[in-house]
Design an enzyme around this catalytic site. Structure first.
Site, short mmCIF file in Angstrom:
data_model
loop_
_atom_site.label_atom_id
_atom_site.label_comp_id
_atom_site.label_asym_id
_atom_site.label_seq_id
_atom_site.Cartn_x
_atom_site.Cartn_y
_atom_site.Cartn_z
N ARG A 1 20.29 -12.46 2.57
CA ARG A 1 19.12 -11.64 2.94
C ARG A 1 17.83 -12.14 2.29
O ARG A 1 16.85 -11.41 2.16
CB ARG A 1 19.34 -10.17 2.57
CG ARG A 1 20.52 -9.55 3.27
CD ARG A 1 20.42 -8.04 3.28
NE ARG A 1 21.49 -7.46 4.04
CZ ARG A 1 22.66 -7.09 3.54
NH1 ARG A 1 22.89 -7.22 2.25
NH2 ARG A 1 23.59 -6.57 4.29
N LYS B 1 5.55 -19.49 9.28
CA LYS B 1 6.43 -19.46 10.46
C LYS B 1 7.66 -20.31 10.17
O LYS B 1 7.53 -21.45 9.71
CB LYS B 1 5.70 -20.03 11.68
CG LYS B 1 4.79 -19.04 12.38
CD LYS B 1 4.25 -19.64 13.65
CE LYS B 1 3.38 -18.67 14.41
NZ LYS B 1 2.78 -19.28 15.61
N GLU C 1 -3.36 -32.10 15.28
CA GLU C 1 -3.48 -30.69 14.87
C GLU C 1 -4.80 -30.46 14.13
O GLU C 1 -5.41 -29.40 14.25
CB GLU C 1 -2.30 -30.27 13.98
CG GLU C 1 -0.96 -30.22 14.68
CD GLU C 1 -0.76 -28.98 15.58
OE1 GLU C 1 -1.68 -28.12 15.65
OE2 GLU C 1 0.29 -28.88 16.24
N LYS D 1 -6.82 -22.56 8.57
CA LYS D 1 -5.53 -21.92 8.80
C LYS D 1 -5.35 -20.71 7.89
O LYS D 1 -4.85 -19.66 8.30
CB LYS D 1 -4.39 -22.92 8.59
CG LYS D 1 -3.03 -22.29 8.80
CD LYS D 1 -2.14 -23.04 9.71
CE LYS D 1 -0.93 -22.19 10.10
NZ LYS D 1 0.12 -22.90 10.72
N GLU E 1 0.71 -12.96 14.16
CA GLU E 1 0.27 -13.40 15.49
C GLU E 1 0.16 -12.24 16.48
O GLU E 1 0.63 -12.33 17.62
CB GLU E 1 1.21 -14.49 16.03
CG GLU E 1 0.54 -15.35 17.07
CD GLU E 1 1.33 -16.61 17.42
OE1 GLU E 1 1.83 -17.27 16.50
OE2 GLU E 1 1.41 -16.92 18.61
N ARG F 1 -4.24 -15.14 15.48
CA ARG F 1 -3.45 -16.34 15.16
C ARG F 1 -3.09 -17.14 16.41
O ARG F 1 -2.79 -18.33 16.33
CB ARG F 1 -2.18 -15.95 14.38
CG ARG F 1 -1.43 -17.16 13.87
CD ARG F 1 -0.37 -16.83 12.85
NE ARG F 1 0.31 -18.04 12.44
CZ ARG F 1 1.11 -18.13 11.39
NH1 ARG F 1 1.32 -17.08 10.63
NH2 ARG F 1 1.69 -19.28 11.09
N ASN G 1 -2.57 -21.76 18.75
CA ASN G 1 -1.78 -22.30 19.87
C ASN G 1 -2.66 -23.09 20.84
O ASN G 1 -2.17 -23.52 21.89
CB ASN G 1 -1.10 -21.17 20.64
CG ASN G 1 -0.07 -20.46 19.78
OD1 ASN G 1 0.53 -21.08 18.90
ND2 ASN G 1 0.12 -19.17 20.02
N HIS H 1 -1.32 -25.90 22.82
CA HIS H 1 0.14 -25.85 22.70
C HIS H 1 0.83 -25.32 23.94
O HIS H 1 2.02 -25.56 24.12
CB HIS H 1 0.54 -25.01 21.49
CG HIS H 1 0.34 -25.72 20.18
ND1 HIS H 1 -0.90 -26.19 19.78
CD2 HIS H 1 1.20 -26.06 19.20
CE1 HIS H 1 -0.77 -26.76 18.60
NE2 HIS H 1 0.49 -26.71 18.23
N HIS I 1 3.42 -27.73 24.76
CA HIS I 1 4.87 -27.50 24.62
C HIS I 1 5.60 -27.85 25.91
O HIS I 1 6.68 -28.44 25.89
CB HIS I 1 5.14 -26.03 24.28
CG HIS I 1 5.03 -25.74 22.81
ND1 HIS I 1 5.00 -24.47 22.30
CD2 HIS I 1 4.94 -26.57 21.74
CE1 HIS I 1 4.90 -24.52 20.97
NE2 HIS I 1 4.85 -25.78 20.61
N HIS J 1 5.04 -34.17 19.01
CA HIS J 1 4.40 -32.87 19.19
C HIS J 1 2.86 -33.00 19.27
O HIS J 1 2.23 -32.49 20.20
CB HIS J 1 4.80 -31.96 18.02
CG HIS J 1 4.11 -30.63 18.04
ND1 HIS J 1 4.42 -29.65 18.94
CD2 HIS J 1 3.10 -30.14 17.26
CE1 HIS J 1 3.65 -28.61 18.72
NE2 HIS J 1 2.84 -28.87 17.71
N1 GLY Z 1 1.44 -23.62 14.24
C1 GLY Z 1 0.86 -22.43 14.70
C2 GLY Z 1 0.88 -21.33 13.72
O1 GLY Z 1 1.18 -21.54 12.56
O2 GLY Z 1 0.61 -20.20 14.09
#
Ligand code: GLY
Length: 439
Positions: A193, A215, A257, A293, A303, A307, A311, A314, A318, A330
């Site tokens: 946990r 994330k 990025e 960031k 998000e 946030r 993207n 992306h 993606h 990527h």
């Molecule tokens: N890579 C996108 C984020 O961290 O939200």
């Protein structure tokens, strides 16, 4: 009328006092940020926030006003976090510092076992450097590549942690790129946990994005990041010296990025990428990206809104990455995904920047638009009738917009080079894409 003016004058006086108090509160928050930075502690402290809210409710005498005061305090704390983050602090992320890998001992907990996770493509010396500084450590190596971001590798990792007898007071250290941090971070969140995690990103992409912001995920049934957690590591240690061993293509992968963040948030950073003399010291680029960031994540960790700006590029990216079947990295797919989402004058500035960084500006292989749309359809950003996208109307600015499937299809055509034509954004210099020198 006169009475209204009097009350307004009173509100102006109160606002002036509030502004001074606000400034004092933010200055205090900055001191806390500095302490957290020095001690590798996350910005967010839920126990402290609950305490502040409880105290606040008691301070308001008028019961009907209490919920409004609670909302005011929540907003104040969110602004405080955003301000702390704008100072360069993001959930225990230390600003880039050369040689910091060799000082991991200053951060890692003493007297516990540290399970160091790395991948076969990362120079073994990096994981060994971290392990050597721990009281008791073992190194676990997963195969290099996106295929390791899978439930199978996750299970194997968790079983290895179990076999090693790791307890809840032990911790996990990820040494590598985004895949390692995502996988190890998820394992740390699930094992018993939850055990503490520490990230030592060794790729530029992980330093500016993947390792920062909490994330964690693995892919499932071909869907990227389908299973994961939002979970902040205890600390992220960025040592730009580790970039010395990064192949140029991987460096460009991370720079994509960085360009993404510049386009949406920082015109001055974008100008650095436009500078024919070069973008300057990489640690300055990393630090600029971390500031962006950190501010975004502090305002919207889970998000729910803002946030999503991260993207940018992306959504199509993606889809292109999935349809390219591993031939694009990527960042390369994100570079392509950004182009159709920019206003024409921004796109005209972006193309030479991508070319200078040796990133693709069009697709010159057989890309099945339907396959791209299919992959986008599975994406978490997909909504009824289309998909949520981020656009860049001017350098340093962004907007959110839902795009329908037909629109996405026509946007894609802007980067798909037609056989025998120049293609919409085609530049001859990039005819070598996709490259097949994956390290
Ligand atoms: N890579 C996108 C984020 O961290 O939200």
């Amino acid at each position: 009328m006169e009475e209204l003016e009097q009350v307004r004058a009173e509100i102006d006086r109160i606002d002036a006092s509030l502004a001074a108090l606000f400034e004092a509160r933010m200055a205090a928050a900055a001191k806390i940020a500095a302490w957290k930075q020095a001690n590798g502690r996350p910005i967010r402290d839920p126990a402290r926030e609950a305490q502040v809210l409880a105290q606040g409710a008691e301070r308001v005498a008028e019961p009907a006003m209490r919920p409004y005061y609670a909302a005011f305090q929540k907003e104040l704390m969110a602004l405080s976090r955003a301000y702390q983050a704008s100072l360069g602090v993001c959930a225990g992320t230390l600003l880039p510092e050369r040689g910091s890998l060799r000082r991991a001992a200053e951060l890692l907990p003493k007297g516990c076992r540290v399970f160091v996770v790395t991948d076969s493509g990362v120079p073994a010396a990096y994981a060994e450097t971290v392990a050597a500084q721990c009281d008791c450590a073992g190194v676990y190596v997963v195969p290099q590549g996106e295929a390791s971001k899978s439930p199978e590798t996750l299970t194997a990792l968790l079983e290895a942690m179990l076999r090693a007898g790791l307890t809840r007071s032990d911790c996990l250290a990820a040494v590598g790129g985004g895949m390692v941090c995502d996988l190890a971070g998820l394992a740390a969140g699930l094992y018993m946990r939850g055990v503490g995690s520490y990230y030592f990103p060794t790729t530029l992409l992980a330093m500016v994005d993947a390792a920062v912001g909490g994330k964690t995920a693995v892919n499932l049934a071909g869907v990227k990041n389908a299973v994961g957690l939002f979970r902040q590591p205890k600390a992220v240690v960025i040592d730009p010296d580790t970039l010395a061993t990064l192949p140029p293509r991987q460096l460009a992968n991370g720079l994509a990025e960085a360009v993404k963040m510049a386009l949406t948030h920082d015109a001055a950073l974008f100008a650095r990428f436009e500078d024919p003399a070069g973008y300057g010291p990489i640690e300055e680029i990393i630090a600029a990206c971390l500031r962006i960031k950190a501010a975004v994540v502090a305002a919207d960790e889970r998000e729910a809104g803002l946030r999503r700006v991260l993207n940018f590029g992306h959504t199509l990216g993606h889809g292109i990455e999935a349809a390219a079947g591993g031939s694009l990295l990527h960042g390369e797919a994100v570079a392509l995904g950004m182009l159709p989402m920019c206003a024409p004058d921004v796109r005209a500035r972006l193309i030479p920047v991508l070319e200078r960084l040796d990133l693709p500006t069009y697709v010159n292989f057989d890309l099945d638009a339907e396959q791209v749309l299919e992959a986008i359809c599975h994406d978490k950003k997909s909504v009824a009738g289309g998909v949520e996208t981020v656009t860049v109307p001017a350098v340093g600015q962004f907007a959110f917009r839902t795009a329908g499937w037909n629109e996405l299809k026509s946007l894609l055509s802007a980067i798909i080079r037609q056989q025998g034509t120049g293609g919409a954004d085609c530049h001859g210099q990039c005819a070598h894409w996709p490259r097949n020198d994956t390290p």
